[in-house]
Design a protein around this motif. Sequence first.
Motif, PDB file in Angstrom:
ATOM      1  N   VAL A 317       0.825  -1.213   0.000  1.00 32.75           N
ATOM      2  CA  VAL A 317       0.000   0.000   0.000  1.00 32.75           C
ATOM      3  C   VAL A 317       0.855   1.257   0.000  1.00 32.75           C
ATOM      4  N   ILE A 318       0.515   2.200  -0.867  1.00 28.95           N
ATOM      5  CA  ILE A 318       1.064   3.563  -0.821  1.00 28.95           C
ATOM      6  C   ILE A 318       0.079   4.395   0.013  1.00 28.95           C
ATOM      7  N   ARG A 319       0.463   4.772   1.196  1.00 31.90           N
ATOM      8  CA  ARG A 319      -0.452   5.437   2.131  1.00 31.90           C
ATOM      9  C   ARG A 319      -0.566   6.935   1.851  1.00 31.90           C
ATOM     10  N   GLU A 320      -1.791   7.434   2.054  1.00 25.97           N
ATOM     11  CA  GLU A 320      -2.081   8.860   1.836  1.00 25.97           C
ATOM     12  C   GLU A 320      -1.501   9.302   0.495  1.00 25.97           C
ATOM     13  N   ALA A 321      -1.814   8.522  -0.527  1.00 28.34           N
ATOM     14  CA  ALA A 321      -1.227   8.744  -1.852  1.00 28.34           C
ATOM     15  C   ALA A 321      -1.619  10.090  -2.443  1.00 28.34           C
ATOM     16  N   GLU A 322      -2.774  10.622  -2.016  1.00 25.55           N
ATOM     17  CA  GLU A 322      -3.221  11.903  -2.566  1.00 25.55           C
ATOM     18  C   GLU A 322      -2.308  13.057  -2.166  1.00 25.55           C
ATOM     19  N   THR A 323      -1.454  12.844  -1.162  1.00 21.98           N
ATOM     20  CA  THR A 323      -0.541  13.902  -0.708  1.00 21.98           C
ATOM     21  C   THR A 323       0.804  13.832  -1.426  1.00 21.98           C
ATOM     22  N   LYS A 324       1.000  12.835  -2.287  1.00 24.10           N
ATOM     23  CA  LYS A 324       2.311  12.611  -2.888  1.00 24.10           C
ATOM     24  C   LYS A 324       2.373  13.135  -4.330  1.00 24.10           C
ATOM     25  N   THR A 325       3.555  13.605  -4.694  1.00 27.87           N
ATOM     26  CA  THR A 325       3.791  14.066  -6.058  1.00 27.87           C
ATOM     27  C   THR A 325       4.001  12.858  -6.969  1.00 27.87           C
ATOM     28  N   LEU A 326       4.025  13.117  -8.274  1.00 29.78           N
ATOM     29  CA  LEU A 326       4.288  12.054  -9.241  1.00 29.78           C
ATOM     30  C   LEU A 326       5.641  11.397  -8.966  1.00 29.78           C
ATOM     31  N   GLN A 327       6.637  12.211  -8.638  1.00 28.80           N
ATOM     32  CA  GLN A 327       7.970  11.675  -8.363  1.00 28.80           C
ATOM     33  C   GLN A 327       7.952  10.813  -7.101  1.00 28.80           C
ATOM     34  N   GLU A 328       7.226  11.205  -6.079  1.00 29.29           N
ATOM     35  CA  GLU A 328       7.143  10.427  -4.839  1.00 29.29           C
ATOM     36  C   GLU A 328       6.404   9.105  -5.061  1.00 29.29           C
ATOM     37  N   ILE A 329       5.360   9.150  -5.884  1.00 30.56           N
ATOM     38  CA  ILE A 329       4.619   7.917  -6.200  1.00 30.56           C
ATOM     39  C   ILE A 329       5.519   6.961  -6.974  1.00 30.56           C
ATOM     40  N   SER A 330       6.265   7.482  -7.934  1.00 31.37           N
ATOM     41  CA  SER A 330       7.181   6.660  -8.721  1.00 31.37           C
ATOM     42  C   SER A 330       8.210   5.997  -7.821  1.00 31.37           C
ATOM     43  N   ALA A 331       8.790   6.762  -6.919  1.00 30.32           N
ATOM     44  CA  ALA A 331       9.794   6.220  -6.002  1.00 30.32           C
ATOM     45  C   ALA A 331       9.179   5.179  -5.067  1.00 30.32           C
ATOM     46  N   ALA A 332       7.953   5.456  -4.591  1.00 28.15           N
ATOM     47  CA  ALA A 332       7.299   4.542  -3.645  1.00 28.15           C
ATOM     48  C   ALA A 332       6.998   3.195  -4.287  1.00 28.15           C
ATOM     49  N   VAL A 333       6.460   3.207  -5.508  1.00 32.00           N
ATOM     50  CA  VAL A 333       6.087   1.935  -6.133  1.00 32.00           C
ATOM     51  C   VAL A 333       7.328   1.134  -6.530  1.00 32.00           C
ATOM     52  N   LYS A 334       8.383   1.806  -6.945  1.00 32.71           N
ATOM     53  CA  LYS A 334       9.628   1.099  -7.259  1.00 32.71           C
ATOM     54  C   LYS A 334      10.213   0.457  -6.006  1.00 32.71           C
ATOM     55  N   ASP A 335      10.165   1.197  -4.908  1.00 32.13           N
ATOM     56  CA  ASP A 335      10.687   0.670  -3.645  1.00 32.13           C
ATOM     57  C   ASP A 335       9.870  -0.530  -3.169  1.00 32.13           C
ATOM     58  N   LEU A 336       8.539  -0.422  -3.244  1.00 33.13           N
ATOM     59  CA  LEU A 336       7.681  -1.524  -2.809  1.00 33.13           C
ATOM     60  C   LEU A 336       7.891  -2.761  -3.672  1.00 33.13           C
ATOM     61  N   ALA A 337       8.006  -2.568  -4.984  1.00 34.91           N
ATOM     62  CA  ALA A 337       8.189  -3.698  -5.889  1.00 34.91           C
ATOM     63  C   ALA A 337       9.517  -4.402  -5.632  1.00 34.91           C
ATOM     64  N   THR A 338      10.573  -3.626  -5.432  1.00 35.47           N
ATOM     65  CA  THR A 338      11.894  -4.212  -5.175  1.00 35.47           C
ATOM     66  C   THR A 338      11.890  -4.993  -3.871  1.00 35.47           C
ATOM     67  N   ARG A 339      11.340  -4.398  -2.830  1.00 36.61           N
ATOM     68  CA  ARG A 339      11.355  -5.071  -1.527  1.00 36.61           C
ATOM     69  C   ARG A 339      10.390  -6.252  -1.486  1.00 36.61           C
ATOM     70  N   ALA A 340       9.303  -6.189  -2.269  1.00 34.49           N
ATOM     71  CA  ALA A 340       8.385  -7.332  -2.337  1.00 34.49           C
ATOM     72  C   ALA A 340       9.086  -8.534  -2.953  1.00 34.49           C
ATOM     73  N   LYS A 341       9.833  -8.307  -4.011  1.00 29.00           N
ATOM     74  CA  LYS A 341      10.525  -9.414  -4.677  1.00 29.00           C
ATOM     75  C   LYS A 341      11.702  -9.940  -3.860  1.00 29.00           C
ATOM     76  N   ASN A 342      12.256  -9.068  -2.984  1.00 28.23           N
ATOM     77  CA  ASN A 342      13.358  -9.486  -2.112  1.00 28.23           C
ATOM     78  C   ASN A 342      12.879  -9.890  -0.725  1.00 28.23           C
ATOM     79  N   LYS A 343      11.536  -9.947  -0.546  1.00 27.25           N
ATOM     80  CA  LYS A 343      10.921 -10.381   0.716  1.00 27.25           C
ATOM     81  C   LYS A 343      11.325  -9.488   1.880  1.00 27.25           C
ATOM     82  N   LYS A 344      11.322  -8.177   1.647  1.00 31.37           N
ATOM     83  CA  LYS A 344      11.746  -7.228   2.668  1.00 31.37           C
ATOM     84  C   LYS A 344      10.592  -6.361   3.187  1.00 31.37           C
ATOM     85  N   LEU A 345       9.371  -6.635   2.748  1.00 26.87           N
ATOM     86  CA  LEU A 345       8.240  -5.819   3.185  1.00 26.87           C
ATOM     87  C   LEU A 345       7.826  -6.196   4.596  1.00 26.87           C
TER      88      LEU A 345
END
Length: 438
Positions: A317-345
Amino acid sequence: MPKLIKMPKLSDTMTEGTLVKWHIKEGDAVDMGKIIADVETDKATMEMQSFETGTIAKLVVKEGGKVALGAPMAVVLAAGEAAPADLDAFIAANSEAAPAKTEAPAAKSAETTAAPAKKGAFAGTLPPTGPAPKKRAAAAANGVRVKASPLARKVAEERGVDLTKLQGTGPGGRIVRADVESAPVGGTASGGSAPAKAVPSIRPVAGPDDQRIPLTGMRNIIAERLLASKTQIPHFYLQIEVDAAPLMAFRKHINDAAEKTGGVKFTVNDFILKAVIRSAVAVPAVNASFDGDAIVQFKHVNLSVAIAIPEGLVTPVIREAETKTLQEISAAVKDLATRAKNKKLSPDEFQGGTLTVSNLGSYGIDQFSAIINPPQAMILSVGSIRNVPVVNDKGAIVAGQRMWLGLSGDHRVVDGAVGATFLQEMRKLVENPALMVV
């Protein structure tokens, strides 16, 4: 006195975990916070930290073994401390695994089964709820074990449903959550008659060369939640085709500039997620859930993003996504995807989503209808961008780029007109992408 490392609660619906791998061996020194094992929960495989400091005297559980909440996994000795003469007896005397197991011996009384659950010596254990002892006694009264998933047992305890009076619709006649939630409270139909017989599941016929793959905790919970979603939520589906050419041109313009300046490059999915967030703010009725006698409309857009991993599908989940810029959303989803695949969530990163986006465009899927992620009321499906002939404003056939967006809605919460309004808002943003960054 030796200390026990026990199975913690790593997700909100977890009742047991599978020890995938030890990162330590007997005789190793451990500190509090050190990663000691990989544990598969009902949602993901996660790293488990040590809650004790000392030397590992014994690893109680073998790799691949299932462990109930609060059950011992390892024994830790303090510096200079000697192990008890009978280490197995010490483990048995201090074990709290009995109340967390999904089956009880027929000879055990309700009082005997319930007694260990009162210790509560570990913060990660699942506290006793509802009439659990009574339910276990009934399940074992005739000496036949009731086949039910851990989640179904938990819901049965909360609702006071007698599992012995239900017939499961899961694999092998297993009782799943949907069976419990569709049963009257107490497990019997009105007037005391027996509940209607469930339709038995149709089993495959496996040949000698076919492989039978046991369900993992994650795949089991996916099966139960999606079955519950399709049988309990009245789905409806809307599809809309949008002109993706303006979005592709806008993205190319931004990424070309970023390449020259060393800035951030954006994916198509980044823009889609931003458009979903903006559209949910504009049409807040989709950012809601059905809650029995009320509809809960959420203040914030907590966006669940479907990410495929080898073990299944996760939706961090990207929390309070309405408060984030396009760049912050991009960074958040990349981070979540990387950590999900590396089992770090962490467990809390899977919880609290209010709507979901599932994008299969990168797999070449043009359009599809997704299943709602309960208890949410909407999921958006995103297809690929295709080069197709289109008719322009002057009636001429020209080359164009089109993309399909699909909305699956809970009709108890979202009406067709509301869903259509949301998709119209999505079209406006995708076809005028500059609006997403102003």
